[in-house]
Design a protein around this motif. Structure first.
Motif, PDB file in Angstrom:
ATOM      1  N   ALA A   1       0.844  -1.197   0.000  1.00 34.43           N
ATOM      2  CA  ALA A   1       0.000   0.000   0.000  1.00 34.43           C
ATOM      3  C   ALA A   1       0.877   1.243   0.000  1.00 34.43           C
ATOM      4  CB  ALA A   1      -0.933  -0.001   1.204  1.00 34.43           C
ATOM      5  N   ALA A   2       0.266   2.375  -0.322  1.00 41.68           N
ATOM      6  CA  ALA A   2       0.965   3.656  -0.331  1.00 41.68           C
ATOM      7  C   ALA A   2       0.143   4.670   0.445  1.00 41.68           C
ATOM      8  CB  ALA A   2       1.202   4.134  -1.754  1.00 41.68           C
ATOM      9  N   TYR A   3       0.842   5.461   1.276  1.00 39.17           N
ATOM     10  CA  TYR A   3       0.197   6.511   2.065  1.00 39.17           C
ATOM     11  C   TYR A   3       0.709   7.869   1.601  1.00 39.17           C
ATOM     12  CZ  TYR A   3      -0.875   9.671   5.895  1.00 39.17           C
ATOM     13  OH  TYR A   3      -1.317  10.740   6.640  1.00 39.17           O
ATOM     14  N   GLU A   4      -0.234   8.790   1.308  1.00 43.14           N
ATOM     15  CA  GLU A   4       0.107  10.141   0.885  1.00 43.14           C
ATOM     16  C   GLU A   4      -0.220  11.118   2.011  1.00 43.14           C
ATOM     17  OE1 GLU A   4      -0.463  13.042  -2.964  1.00 43.14           O
ATOM     18  OE2 GLU A   4      -2.100  11.710  -2.409  1.00 43.14           O
ATOM     19  N   PRO A   5       0.801  11.686   2.676  1.00 40.29           N
ATOM     20  CA  PRO A   5       0.533  12.593   3.798  1.00 40.29           C
ATOM     21  C   PRO A   5      -0.257  13.830   3.404  1.00 40.29           C
ATOM     22  CG  PRO A   5       2.829  11.872   3.795  1.00 40.29           C
ATOM     23  CD  PRO A   5       2.240  11.434   2.503  1.00 40.29           C
ATOM     24  N   ALA A   6      -0.037  14.333   2.185  1.00 43.69           N
ATOM     25  CA  ALA A   6      -0.700  15.573   1.778  1.00 43.69           C
ATOM     26  C   ALA A   6      -2.217  15.458   1.791  1.00 43.69           C
ATOM     27  CB  ALA A   6      -0.219  15.983   0.384  1.00 43.69           C
ATOM     28  N   THR A   7      -2.728  14.265   1.493  1.00 41.68           N
ATOM     29  CA  THR A   7      -4.185  14.053   1.477  1.00 41.68           C
ATOM     30  C   THR A   7      -4.658  13.131   2.593  1.00 41.68           C
ATOM     31  OG1 THR A   7      -3.921  12.215  -0.087  1.00 41.68           O
ATOM     32  CG2 THR A   7      -4.291  14.417  -1.012  1.00 41.68           C
ATOM     33  N   ASP A   8      -3.701  12.612   3.381  1.00 41.73           N
ATOM     34  CA  ASP A   8      -4.014  11.673   4.460  1.00 41.73           C
ATOM     35  C   ASP A   8      -4.822  10.491   3.934  1.00 41.73           C
ATOM     36  OD1 ASP A   8      -3.969  10.672   7.072  1.00 41.73           O
ATOM     37  OD2 ASP A   8      -5.905  11.597   7.558  1.00 41.73           O
ATOM     38  N   THR A   9      -4.374   9.918   2.835  1.00 43.22           N
ATOM     39  CA  THR A   9      -5.090   8.795   2.225  1.00 43.22           C
ATOM     40  C   THR A   9      -4.146   7.643   1.912  1.00 43.22           C
ATOM     41  OG1 THR A   9      -4.812   9.786   0.029  1.00 43.22           O
ATOM     42  CG2 THR A   9      -6.881  10.233   1.200  1.00 43.22           C
ATOM     43  N   TRP A  10      -4.695   6.446   1.968  1.00 39.49           N
ATOM     44  CA  TRP A  10      -4.005   5.224   1.581  1.00 39.49           C
ATOM     45  C   TRP A  10      -4.585   4.729   0.259  1.00 39.49           C
ATOM     46  CZ3 TRP A  10      -0.113   2.616   4.255  1.00 39.49           C
ATOM     47  CH2 TRP A  10       0.134   3.031   5.581  1.00 39.49           C
ATOM     48  N   ARG A  11      -3.770   4.029  -0.494  1.00 39.24           N
ATOM     49  CA  ARG A  11      -4.266   3.301  -1.662  1.00 39.24           C
ATOM     50  C   ARG A  11      -3.580   1.944  -1.715  1.00 39.24           C
ATOM     51  NH1 ARG A  11      -0.927   3.817  -6.402  1.00 39.24           N
ATOM     52  NH2 ARG A  11       0.911   5.115  -5.991  1.00 39.24           N
ATOM     53  N   ASP A  12      -4.340   0.932  -2.086  1.00 42.27           N
ATOM     54  CA  ASP A  12      -3.794  -0.412  -2.186  1.00 42.27           C
ATOM     55  C   ASP A  12      -2.933  -0.545  -3.430  1.00 42.27           C
ATOM     56  OD1 ASP A  12      -5.069  -1.274   0.128  1.00 42.27           O
ATOM     57  OD2 ASP A  12      -6.885  -1.870  -0.958  1.00 42.27           O
ATOM     58  N   LEU A  13      -1.904  -1.365  -3.324  1.00 43.46           N
ATOM     59  CA  LEU A  13      -1.031  -1.682  -4.442  1.00 43.46           C
ATOM     60  C   LEU A  13      -1.020  -3.195  -4.646  1.00 43.46           C
ATOM     61  CD1 LEU A  13       1.976   0.656  -3.563  1.00 43.46           C
ATOM     62  CD2 LEU A  13       0.373   0.980  -5.460  1.00 43.46           C
ATOM     63  N   PRO A  14      -0.709  -3.672  -5.835  1.00 37.43           N
ATOM     64  CA  PRO A  14      -0.588  -5.118  -6.037  1.00 37.43           C
ATOM     65  C   PRO A  14       0.506  -5.690  -5.142  1.00 37.43           C
ATOM     66  CG  PRO A  14      -0.647  -3.957  -8.143  1.00 37.43           C
ATOM     67  CD  PRO A  14      -0.475  -2.912  -7.083  1.00 37.43           C
ATOM     68  N   PRO A  15       0.238  -6.811  -4.462  1.00 37.21           N
ATOM     69  CA  PRO A  15       1.263  -7.372  -3.564  1.00 37.21           C
ATOM     70  C   PRO A  15       2.482  -7.913  -4.281  1.00 37.21           C
ATOM     71  CG  PRO A  15      -0.624  -8.827  -3.728  1.00 37.21           C
ATOM     72  CD  PRO A  15      -1.017  -7.562  -4.419  1.00 37.21           C
ATOM     73  N   GLY A  16       2.356  -8.227  -5.578  1.00 32.97           N
ATOM     74  CA  GLY A  16       3.518  -8.616  -6.364  1.00 32.97           C
ATOM     75  C   GLY A  16       3.845 -10.095  -6.311  1.00 32.97           C
ATOM     76  N   PRO A  17       4.976 -10.468  -6.912  1.00 32.92           N
ATOM     77  CA  PRO A  17       5.315 -11.878  -7.092  1.00 32.92           C
ATOM     78  C   PRO A  17       6.078 -12.513  -5.941  1.00 32.92           C
ATOM     79  CG  PRO A  17       6.906 -10.528  -8.243  1.00 32.92           C
ATOM     80  CD  PRO A  17       5.906  -9.579  -7.636  1.00 32.92           C
TER      81      PRO A  17
END
Length: 340
Positions: A90-106
């Motif tokens: 996942a990725a967290y953006e402090p500017a918007t205080d939001t998380w987004r899911d990312l592919p967990p990968g191989p």
């Protein structure tokens, strides 16, 4: 885990104060003490205030675990990867205080892996299988994530080593567009050039012990750790020439090493110590041009190890960490700012 964003120290996930209770974790291993928590907060030194950050990802089905994902600051986001079972990505953006899911990968689940930013992407490298049925099995593979597209690309595997020397436990850093990796126990160093299909070996520090990375300054990667017969040892790796040199170990530092951060022309750090050690807290700076150590103002903190650290440009932030109470989980919820 923690990252310094240039404005805030973001701290996310970790182990609370421990207990003596043991349960079976999601991987079939023994989990002693309380499981990890997955909340977080950000500290702004300009206002001396904390703020809670948005709720982030948690392990699948809320399974108890003590395997904490690792993270890195990419310049705009904190990207985290890891955990036991299905890895969290996942990725967290402090500017918007939001998380987004990312592919967990191989890559399979692991612990003690390296996570580092590389040209806007995120590298996950090495590690070992968490405690459980395949205890200590090394992971020599790695992959690169492009957070913008979610695309993963496999890296060449690190050369195999002695499985009893924990070959999967590695440290990684990037310099001049190249990816460097060092094995914690054997101190073998490698470099991967962009587009290369194999790691290039760069030799060993020649230290009989366990080296932990502390920070980078002036193109020199500083390591401190345990040597023979309970001694403390230190070495520096030249990221320009690809060579090792042994340096004088800092006085008054135990084999737990240092909790440090890059501070431009120096590496600044606080000594990691067991709670029962009689010596006072210690902060140091290492100058790579002279290979000398200088003592800084005494930190106003109890002894600890495994704390979150961040360099603001004029202060070293230290927060949290563990003592030797219970079974070894982090048990401090305080910190200090050390002016340099």
């Amino acid at each position: 885990m923690s990252v310094w964003t240039g404005r805030e120290l973001v701290v996310w996930s970790g182990l609370p104060a421990t207990s003596d209770e043991c349960v079976t974790d999601a991987g079939g291993g023994s989990l002693c003490g309380e499981p990890a928590v997955f909340d977080g907060a950000a500290y702004d030194p300009s206002t001396d205030r904390w703020r809670m950050i948005a709720r982030g990802p948690v392990p699948a089905a809320g399974a108890p675990t003590q395997v904490i994902p690792q993270g890195v600051w990419t310049g705009t986001e904190m990207v985290v990867w890891g955990g036991w079972g299905d890895p969290i990505a996942a990725a967290y953006e402090p500017a918007t205080d939001t998380w987004r899911d990312l592919p967990p990968g191989p890559l399979s689940a692991r612990e003690q892996h390296a996570v580092v930013a590389w040209d806007g992407r995120v590298v996950v490298l090495g590690g070992r299988e968490p405690l459980g049925p395949g205890e200590l099995a090394p992971r020599l593979d790695g992959a690169v994530l492009d957070p913008a597209s979610g695309k993963w690309t496999m890296l060449p595997e690190l050369p195999a080593g002695d499985p009893f020397m924990a070959p999967g436990i590695v440290a990684a850093t990037v310099a001049d567009g190249r990816l460097f990796a060092v094995r914690a126990v054997t101190t073998d160093a490698y470099v991967l050039d962009p587009g290369s299909t194999a790691w290039n070996p760069l030799g060993s520090a020649g230290v009989n012990g366990f080296l932990e990375p502390v920070g980078v300054a002036g193109g020199q990667w500083l390591f401190v750790g345990s040597g023979d017969e309970g001694t403390t040892t230190a070495a520096a790796f030249d990221l320009v020439n690809g060579t090792w040199r042994q340096i004088a170990a800092p006085a008054g530092v135990s084999t737990l090493g240092l909790m440090g951060a890059d501070a431009g022309t120096r590496v600044v750090a606080v000594a990691a110590r067991w709670s029962h050690e009689p010596d006072p807290p210690l902060a140091l700076a290492w100058d790579p041009t002279s290979d000398t150590w200088s003592e800084l103002a005494t930190p106003s903190l109890e002894h600890r190890f495994g704390a979150a650290v961040g360099w603001t440009g004029n202060e070293l932030l230290v927060w949290g960490g563990a003592n030797t109470g219970g079974l070894g989980g982090p048990s401090y919820a305080d910190g200090a700012a050390l002016g340099i």
